[in-house]
Design a protein around this motif. Structure first.
Motif, PDB file in Angstrom:
ATOM      1  N   VAL A 368      -0.041 -20.197  21.152  1.00  0.00           N
ATOM      2  CA  VAL A 368       1.316 -19.642  21.239  1.00  0.00           C
ATOM      3  C   VAL A 368       1.959 -19.597  19.852  1.00  0.00           C
ATOM      4  O   VAL A 368       2.579 -18.590  19.465  1.00  0.00           O
ATOM      5  CB  VAL A 368       2.178 -20.482  22.209  1.00  0.00           C
ATOM      6  CG1 VAL A 368       3.634 -20.027  22.175  1.00  0.00           C
ATOM      7  CG2 VAL A 368       1.635 -20.385  23.632  1.00  0.00           C
ATOM      8  N   ILE A 369       1.803 -20.672  19.098  1.00  0.00           N
ATOM      9  CA  ILE A 369       2.396 -20.744  17.757  1.00  0.00           C
ATOM     10  C   ILE A 369       1.823 -19.657  16.855  1.00  0.00           C
ATOM     11  O   ILE A 369       2.547 -18.977  16.113  1.00  0.00           O
ATOM     12  CB  ILE A 369       2.153 -22.138  17.147  1.00  0.00           C
ATOM     13  CG1 ILE A 369       2.945 -23.199  17.934  1.00  0.00           C
ATOM     14  CG2 ILE A 369       2.549 -22.172  15.680  1.00  0.00           C
ATOM     15  CD1 ILE A 369       2.550 -24.628  17.602  1.00  0.00           C
ATOM     16  N   THR A 370       0.505 -19.455  16.915  1.00  0.00           N
ATOM     17  CA  THR A 370      -0.140 -18.422  16.098  1.00  0.00           C
ATOM     18  C   THR A 370       0.398 -17.037  16.444  1.00  0.00           C
ATOM     19  O   THR A 370       0.703 -16.230  15.553  1.00  0.00           O
ATOM     20  CB  THR A 370      -1.662 -18.453  16.314  1.00  0.00           C
ATOM     21  OG1 THR A 370      -2.169 -19.739  15.932  1.00  0.00           O
ATOM     22  CG2 THR A 370      -2.350 -17.373  15.489  1.00  0.00           C
ATOM     23  N   GLY A 371       0.512 -16.757  17.752  1.00  0.00           N
ATOM     24  CA  GLY A 371       1.034 -15.462  18.176  1.00  0.00           C
ATOM     25  C   GLY A 371       2.443 -15.212  17.681  1.00  0.00           C
ATOM     26  O   GLY A 371       2.757 -14.125  17.166  1.00  0.00           O
ATOM     27  N   LEU A 372       3.307 -16.223  17.805  1.00  0.00           N
ATOM     28  CA  LEU A 372       4.690 -16.076  17.357  1.00  0.00           C
ATOM     29  C   LEU A 372       4.773 -15.938  15.841  1.00  0.00           C
ATOM     30  O   LEU A 372       5.623 -15.201  15.315  1.00  0.00           O
ATOM     31  CB  LEU A 372       5.514 -17.274  17.828  1.00  0.00           C
ATOM     32  CG  LEU A 372       5.866 -17.281  19.322  1.00  0.00           C
ATOM     33  CD1 LEU A 372       6.429 -18.631  19.739  1.00  0.00           C
ATOM     34  CD2 LEU A 372       6.879 -16.186  19.637  1.00  0.00           C
ATOM     35  N   ALA A 373       3.890 -16.640  15.125  1.00  0.00           N
ATOM     36  CA  ALA A 373       3.892 -16.538  13.670  1.00  0.00           C
ATOM     37  C   ALA A 373       3.524 -15.116  13.225  1.00  0.00           C
ATOM     38  O   ALA A 373       4.108 -14.579  12.271  1.00  0.00           O
ATOM     39  CB  ALA A 373       2.914 -17.552  13.071  1.00  0.00           C
ATOM     40  N   LEU A 374       2.572 -14.499  13.916  1.00  0.00           N
ATOM     41  CA  LEU A 374       2.190 -13.129  13.583  1.00  0.00           C
ATOM     42  C   LEU A 374       3.336 -12.153  13.876  1.00  0.00           C
ATOM     43  O   LEU A 374       3.609 -11.243  13.084  1.00  0.00           O
ATOM     44  CB  LEU A 374       0.939 -12.728  14.368  1.00  0.00           C
ATOM     45  CG  LEU A 374      -0.360 -13.405  13.926  1.00  0.00           C
ATOM     46  CD1 LEU A 374      -1.480 -13.122  14.930  1.00  0.00           C
ATOM     47  CD2 LEU A 374      -0.766 -12.929  12.531  1.00  0.00           C
ATOM     48  N   VAL A 375       3.998 -12.334  15.026  1.00  0.00           N
ATOM     49  CA  VAL A 375       5.146 -11.477  15.348  1.00  0.00           C
ATOM     50  C   VAL A 375       6.230 -11.626  14.287  1.00  0.00           C
ATOM     51  O   VAL A 375       6.823 -10.639  13.824  1.00  0.00           O
ATOM     52  CB  VAL A 375       5.713 -11.823  16.737  1.00  0.00           C
ATOM     53  CG1 VAL A 375       6.967 -11.009  17.026  1.00  0.00           C
ATOM     54  CG2 VAL A 375       4.676 -11.566  17.820  1.00  0.00           C
ATOM     55  N   SER A 405       3.668  -8.974  20.175  1.00  0.00           N
ATOM     56  CA  SER A 405       4.667  -9.726  20.950  1.00  0.00           C
ATOM     57  C   SER A 405       4.162 -10.065  22.344  1.00  0.00           C
ATOM     58  O   SER A 405       4.706 -10.955  23.005  1.00  0.00           O
ATOM     59  CB  SER A 405       5.959  -8.902  21.074  1.00  0.00           C
ATOM     60  OG  SER A 405       6.585  -8.738  19.829  1.00  0.00           O
ATOM     61  N   ILE A 406       3.129  -9.364  22.816  1.00  0.00           N
ATOM     62  CA  ILE A 406       2.692  -9.498  24.208  1.00  0.00           C
ATOM     63  C   ILE A 406       1.889 -10.766  24.493  1.00  0.00           C
ATOM     64  O   ILE A 406       2.157 -11.464  25.473  1.00  0.00           O
ATOM     65  CB  ILE A 406       1.895  -8.237  24.625  1.00  0.00           C
ATOM     66  CG1 ILE A 406       2.793  -7.003  24.548  1.00  0.00           C
ATOM     67  CG2 ILE A 406       1.327  -8.390  26.033  1.00  0.00           C
ATOM     68  CD1 ILE A 406       2.048  -5.680  24.754  1.00  0.00           C
TER      69      ILE A 406
END
Length: 512
Positions: A368-375, A405-406
């Motif tokens: 989750v953290i990785t995904g949010l960091a990319l967004v 974001s998905i």
């Protein structure tokens, strides 16, 4: 599981109570056959190969039905963004800010009725309730093609919200009853790909359907779009009613006299879930007021809620106005709708990849953290290039923000689900989670205002701040789960030393 020849031995005690009620009284669903005649507490054995065959049928029957329900759910909710490019505001007779108000009412209806809908799901049974919901929002979605004026627009938006409330947590609840905890992140991600697929194909559908307004001028192009997609939803509702099994304890469809699993596979269907979690022995899990208040008072649920609000608010803002923003980059109407689909295809790949990685590594928080960091990184770049005259650069950054974001959202849902201690808590937590997502969408519907158009400097800054907050909260949530597990481990070691042989040792560990 060590190898395909390994056998599993699991004692079962499956109650004989019916697993769901119909709208006119109790169903009499066929029970899973006794593991040995007359003895429901007997032992069953199965191999890895047999279990894979059982799971394969879940993957090809239960999951696709729920997936396509989510697909048409998102089409009905999101096709209005395509309608905006076809003169929707002018034809209906509303302003952009009035449009935003209607979008807020849609999400408000979902938020207010999410938990009551979840109670109805438990009362009448998940397959009956969510099939009814898909039928209802398909009908509303079709009829919204004939709205006119501000009052009519508001009425159709709130009715769509009322009929859509409860579908996502209901579907997630069904998925959690068929799949083991180690299988859940991938399947939840696949389910949420239904959302991404709708995003990926909605622009393409609009590209093909909007010209019908010219060929068949009895209705505008956006009206044909809503009629066609509404009928698609009603067809999916029919498939759900005919084919969807209720649970491992009631594995036959409601109407069709077919058997999806063999008698032996039906036993394995239940036994493997009991082996994964003893709480799955029961065929139903009725909610009580204590379950609801207990979940609401669990402070560890709320960071997941806040992450969902922060993530979905900026996703909702770009999702609603995505085709219009692309059109503003100097693309024509049909091209803008087609190009808006690319973010959905990116989302399909990222969601499947993140779910697979999460299940293989057995970690949720860092994903989750990785995904949010990319967004967050793509938002920073999009902000910096918002004044650029390079339309393809701005378009590329916008779809990367939307596409990345998905995937964090379904992993966050799985992360929360796996940290719930009972099916009842999971059911309420999932309802809260979907309420939070719709709260985020409600916030997002107000971020891009008419007085901030066309560059939306203020709105985009708020979006970046929300992503930053979500990223910070996800990091803190991961850290607190790790610290909680350390405390539990120390307590467990202390109990083992002082109460040797006592079975009441704390076994719970939070999923990180």
């Amino acid at each position: 599981m060590a190898n395909a020849a390994q056998s599993h031995h699991t004692p079962l005690d499956v109650p004989a109570s019916p697993d769901e009620k119909s709208s006119v009284g109790y169903d009499s669903p066929p029970r899973v056959p006794s593991l040995t005649d007359g003895d429901t507490a007997s032992e069953i054995t199965w191999t890895d190969k047999e279990e894979r065959a059982v799971v394969r049928k879940i993957d090809f029957v239960v999951l696709p039905l729920l997936f396509f329900g989510f697909y048409v759910f998102q089409l009905e909710r999101g096709n209005i963004s395509n309608a905006l490019t076809d003169g929707f505001l002018k034809w209906v007779g509303i302003t952009q800010d009035q449009f935003n108000t209607g979008q807020s009412l849609l999400y408000l209806g979902i938020i207010l009725l999410e938990i009551p809908s979840n109670y109805m799901l438990q009362l009448v049974g998940p397959r009956i309730w969510i099939s009814f919901q898909v039928l209802a929002f398909g009908l509303v979605g079709t009829l919204q093609a004939f709205q006119k004026g501000y009052g009519g627009y508001l009425a159709t938006r709130i009715m769509l919200g009322v009929t859509e409330c409860g579908y996502i947590p209901g579907a997630l609840f069904i998925i959690s009853t068929f799949y083991k905890r180690s299988e859940l992140a991938t399947r939840n991600s696949i389910f949420f790909i239904g959302n991404g697929l709708a995003t990926a194909t909605s622009g393409l559908l609009a590209y093909g359907i909007l010209p019908m307004g010219t060929r068949f001028p009895s209705h505008r192009g956006w009206q044909w779009l809503m009629i066609v997609e509404g009928c698609m939803a009603m067809f999916v509702a029919l498939m759900l009613l005919l084919l969807l099994p209720a649970s491992p304890h009631c594995p036959k469809p409601l109407f069709l006299p077919i058997r999806i699993w063999t008698p032996q596979q039906e036993k394995i269907l239940v036994a493997r879930m009991v082996k994964d979690d003893e709480k799955n022995k029961r065929s139903n899990h009725r909610l009580t007021v204590k379950d609801i208040t207990g979940t609401l008072s669990n402070w560890r649920v709320w960071p997941h809620i806040l992450i969902a609000i922060c993530l979905i608010s900026q996703t909702g803002a770009l999702g609603t106005y995505g085709p219009s923003l692309i059109k503003g980059f100097n693309f024509d109407t049909l091209t803008a709708n087609a190009l808006s689909s690319v973010s959905g295809w990116i989302g399909l790949v990222t969601t499947a990849s993140f779910g697979f990685i999460s299940d293989r590594t057995r970690i949720r928080g860092p994903v989750v953290i990785t995904g949010l960091a990319l967004v967050w990184a793509f938002w920073v770049a999009f902000q910096q290039k918002s004044l650029s005259t390079d339309r393809w650069l701005k378009y590329g950054l916008q779809i990367m923000v939307q596409g990345f974001s998905i995937p964090s959202h379904p992993i966050n849902a799985t992360w929360l689900s796996l940290n719930c201690r009972s099916p009842q808590e999971r059911s309420v937590a999932m309802a809260l989670f979907i309420m939070s997502a719709n709260s985020g969408a409600l916030v997002g519907s107000q971020l891009l205002r008419g007085d901030d158009a066309p560059l939306y400097k203020r709105g985009f800054k708020v979006c970046l701040c929300l992503v930053s907050l979500g990223l910070l909260v996800s990091i803190l949530q991961h850290v607190q789960y790790r610290l909680s597990n350390r405390r539990i481990e120390r307590r467990k070691e202390g109990q083992e030393e002082s109460l040797e042989g006592d079975q009441n040792v704390i076994e719970w560990r939070y999923t990180i």
